[in-house]
Motif scaffolding. Sequence first.
Motif, PDB file in Angstrom:
ATOM      1  N   TYR A 251       0.805  -1.219   0.000  1.00  0.00           N
ATOM      2  CA  TYR A 251       0.000   0.000   0.000  1.00  0.00           C
ATOM      3  C   TYR A 251       0.841   1.274   0.000  1.00  0.00           C
ATOM      4  CZ  TYR A 251      -4.444  -2.432   0.474  1.00  0.00           C
ATOM      5  OH  TYR A 251      -5.567  -3.209   0.247  1.00  0.00           O
ATOM      6  N   GLY A 252       2.116   1.145  -0.329  1.00  0.00           N
ATOM      7  CA  GLY A 252       2.897   2.346  -0.604  1.00  0.00           C
ATOM      8  C   GLY A 252       3.909   2.769   0.426  1.00  0.00           C
ATOM      9  N   ALA A 253       4.157   1.972   1.462  1.00  0.00           N
ATOM     10  CA  ALA A 253       5.196   2.341   2.431  1.00  0.00           C
ATOM     11  C   ALA A 253       6.549   2.389   1.720  1.00  0.00           C
ATOM     12  CB  ALA A 253       5.232   1.341   3.574  1.00  0.00           C
ATOM     13  N   SER A 254       7.394   3.302   2.146  1.00  0.00           N
ATOM     14  CA  SER A 254       8.659   3.549   1.444  1.00  0.00           C
ATOM     15  C   SER A 254       9.825   2.833   2.125  1.00  0.00           C
ATOM     16  CB  SER A 254       8.941   5.060   1.409  1.00  0.00           C
ATOM     17  OG  SER A 254      10.250   5.309   0.939  1.00  0.00           O
ATOM     18  N   ILE A 255      10.446   1.905   1.388  1.00  0.00           N
ATOM     19  CA  ILE A 255      11.652   1.250   1.893  1.00  0.00           C
ATOM     20  C   ILE A 255      12.777   2.264   2.030  1.00  0.00           C
ATOM     21  CG2 ILE A 255      13.477  -0.387   1.290  1.00  0.00           C
ATOM     22  CD1 ILE A 255      11.388  -2.232   0.162  1.00  0.00           C
ATOM     23  N   ASP A 256      12.873   3.177   1.071  1.00  0.00           N
ATOM     24  CA  ASP A 256      13.954   4.180   1.115  1.00  0.00           C
ATOM     25  C   ASP A 256      13.857   5.035   2.368  1.00  0.00           C
ATOM     26  OD1 ASP A 256      14.951   3.270  -1.274  1.00  0.00           O
ATOM     27  OD2 ASP A 256      13.938   4.787  -2.497  1.00  0.00           O
ATOM     28  N   ALA A 257      12.632   5.469   2.726  1.00  0.00           N
ATOM     29  CA  ALA A 257      12.456   6.312   3.910  1.00  0.00           C
ATOM     30  C   ALA A 257      12.826   5.544   5.172  1.00  0.00           C
ATOM     31  CB  ALA A 257      11.014   6.808   3.988  1.00  0.00           C
ATOM     32  N   THR A 258      12.436   4.287   5.220  1.00  0.00           N
ATOM     33  CA  THR A 258      12.754   3.471   6.396  1.00  0.00           C
ATOM     34  C   THR A 258      14.255   3.234   6.500  1.00  0.00           C
ATOM     35  OG1 THR A 258      10.591   2.389   6.304  1.00  0.00           O
ATOM     36  CG2 THR A 258      12.307   1.264   7.545  1.00  0.00           C
ATOM     37  N   MET A 259      14.918   2.962   5.364  1.00  0.00           N
ATOM     38  CA  MET A 259      16.360   2.733   5.385  1.00  0.00           C
ATOM     39  C   MET A 259      17.106   4.008   5.757  1.00  0.00           C
ATOM     40  SD  MET A 259      16.859  -0.430   4.977  1.00  0.00           S
ATOM     41  CE  MET A 259      18.656  -0.289   4.921  1.00  0.00           C
ATOM     42  N   ASP A 260      16.604   5.155   5.314  1.00  0.00           N
ATOM     43  CA  ASP A 260      17.221   6.432   5.716  1.00  0.00           C
ATOM     44  C   ASP A 260      17.160   6.597   7.235  1.00  0.00           C
ATOM     45  OD1 ASP A 260      17.887   7.116   3.148  1.00  0.00           O
ATOM     46  OD2 ASP A 260      16.166   8.449   2.838  1.00  0.00           O
ATOM     47  N   LEU A 261      15.999   6.261   7.817  1.00  0.00           N
ATOM     48  CA  LEU A 261      15.828   6.357   9.262  1.00  0.00           C
ATOM     49  C   LEU A 261      16.784   5.410   9.982  1.00  0.00           C
ATOM     50  CD1 LEU A 261      14.298   7.335  11.774  1.00  0.00           C
ATOM     51  CD2 LEU A 261      12.559   5.604  11.296  1.00  0.00           C
ATOM     52  N   ILE A 262      16.937   4.219   9.440  1.00  0.00           N
ATOM     53  CA  ILE A 262      17.837   3.233  10.053  1.00  0.00           C
ATOM     54  C   ILE A 262      19.283   3.723   9.990  1.00  0.00           C
ATOM     55  CG2 ILE A 262      18.801   0.914   9.746  1.00  0.00           C
ATOM     56  CD1 ILE A 262      15.943   0.046   8.902  1.00  0.00           C
ATOM     57  N   ARG A 263      19.677   4.244   8.852  1.00  0.00           N
ATOM     58  CA  ARG A 263      21.070   4.707   8.704  1.00  0.00           C
ATOM     59  C   ARG A 263      21.359   5.897   9.626  1.00  0.00           C
ATOM     60  NH1 ARG A 263      19.700   3.696   3.157  1.00  0.00           N
ATOM     61  NH2 ARG A 263      20.784   1.820   2.393  1.00  0.00           N
ATOM     62  N   GLN A 264      20.372   6.760   9.808  1.00  0.00           N
ATOM     63  CA  GLN A 264      20.561   7.908  10.694  1.00  0.00           C
ATOM     64  C   GLN A 264      20.789   7.484  12.142  1.00  0.00           C
ATOM     65  OE1 GLN A 264      17.091  10.389  10.200  1.00  0.00           O
ATOM     66  NE2 GLN A 264      17.363  10.512   7.973  1.00  0.00           N
ATOM     67  N   ASN A 265      20.278   6.340  12.513  1.00  0.00           N
ATOM     68  CA  ASN A 265      20.356   5.890  13.900  1.00  0.00           C
ATOM     69  C   ASN A 265      21.117   4.569  14.025  1.00  0.00           C
ATOM     70  OD1 ASN A 265      18.277   7.801  15.391  1.00  0.00           O
ATOM     71  ND2 ASN A 265      17.339   7.208  13.452  1.00  0.00           N
ATOM     72  N   LEU A 266      21.991   4.312  13.083  1.00  0.00           N
ATOM     73  CA  LEU A 266      22.625   2.998  13.000  1.00  0.00           C
ATOM     74  C   LEU A 266      23.495   2.686  14.211  1.00  0.00           C
ATOM     75  CD1 LEU A 266      22.657   0.596  11.139  1.00  0.00           C
ATOM     76  CD2 LEU A 266      24.579   1.599   9.894  1.00  0.00           C
ATOM     77  N   THR A 267      24.168   3.682  14.745  1.00  0.00           N
ATOM     78  CA  THR A 267      25.049   3.424  15.896  1.00  0.00           C
ATOM     79  C   THR A 267      24.256   2.897  17.087  1.00  0.00           C
ATOM     80  OG1 THR A 267      26.600   5.148  15.197  1.00  0.00           O
ATOM     81  CG2 THR A 267      26.679   4.457  17.506  1.00  0.00           C
ATOM     82  N   ALA A 268      23.171   3.577  17.418  1.00  0.00           N
ATOM     83  CA  ALA A 268      22.349   3.137  18.543  1.00  0.00           C
ATOM     84  C   ALA A 268      21.687   1.793  18.256  1.00  0.00           C
ATOM     85  CB  ALA A 268      21.284   4.181  18.852  1.00  0.00           C
ATOM     86  N   LEU A 269      21.236   1.584  17.020  1.00  0.00           N
ATOM     87  CA  LEU A 269      20.539   0.354  16.677  1.00  0.00           C
ATOM     88  C   LEU A 269      21.461  -0.862  16.724  1.00  0.00           C
ATOM     89  CD1 LEU A 269      18.335   1.685  13.720  1.00  0.00           C
ATOM     90  CD2 LEU A 269      17.567   1.065  16.011  1.00  0.00           C
ATOM     91  N   THR A 270      22.665  -0.713  16.200  1.00  0.00           N
ATOM     92  CA  THR A 270      23.602  -1.847  16.212  1.00  0.00           C
ATOM     93  C   THR A 270      24.041  -2.174  17.627  1.00  0.00           C
ATOM     94  OG1 THR A 270      25.416  -0.301  15.770  1.00  0.00           O
ATOM     95  CG2 THR A 270      24.456  -1.437  13.882  1.00  0.00           C
TER      96      THR A 270
END
Length: 321
Positions: free
Chosen positions: A270-289
């Motif tokens: 239904y149109g959710a954006s993989i690119d937007a989600t990956m951008d969010l993940i990359r912005q917070n990658l240090t904390a997430l890893t």
Amino acid sequence: MSTDYFAELPPELINLLPLSLSLRSLSALILTCRRIHDILQPELEASISPSFRRHLLRKAAAENPEIVAKLLSSPHGVDLDEGYDDRTPLYIAVNAGNKEIVALLLGAGANITARLGGSGPQALHLAVCNLDLEMMRLLLDHDAPIDETFGEYGDSNVTPLHHACAIGQLEMVQLLLHRGADIEYQSNLGSALGFAVQSGKPDVARLLLERGPNVTVHWRVQQDLLYVAMALRHPRRPSPTDRAEKEPAKWVGLPLGEPRKQLMALLLAYGASIDATMDLIRQNLTALTKGANQTRSEYLATVSGMLTEAEGAIPGRMLLQ
């Protein structure tokens, strides 16, 4: 004492009995003889104070429709909303699931918008929390406000639709949508779709998505719905404590569980954006890893695998839309 004795007394003497009897004794006496009942019942009813009438109504509101109907009839005129502290007769009847009494109270003018204690839930909120579908129908038939919020989730204010989506009650969601609930209403947590995704309810999410809600809205700050469906760590959650670092927090990775996979596939379809989600993940990658106890490359590879698996689960009919 034989009731025949009272049958021989003139009405003038019977009318003097209330002068020497308590209200409780008078009420008991009236039940012993039809003649005494006919003569003294009007006086008994007239002697009941407004506060005692309210007391009787609250006592009867859960399960005694006959007494409720009597108290609502002339000449009593008992107040239905004022003088009850927190729980009004309507609130008691709704909580008891007694639709007959609720209908009587609403027909007599009970305030369907009154809140428990002045600021708590309304009648419809209580029916939703009690999973009482038929009570919900009755209240909505009497114009209960459908999008009023209540604090079911701590500091959050949610609508009945939000709550129904969070607990996965599909029939309740269908009823609320059919009656005009605002599918896009945003609480301080998010929309109805956000509640369904956060709670892992793919059937509810599918029903909502078929109605066309916005899949790009956020659940909380910096969390889009696809990110929520993946069950990734909140990017703003504080760094793990020393204890947590010794015992790293678990997170959802591969393989995806079926509800999680369905939710991700639905959002993507239904149109959710993989690119937007990956951008969010990359912005917070240090904390997430750090929270997942993985390297950056390992984390990104796992996330990519999750998205690939979800894309493969998108039904063919959706790909053709």
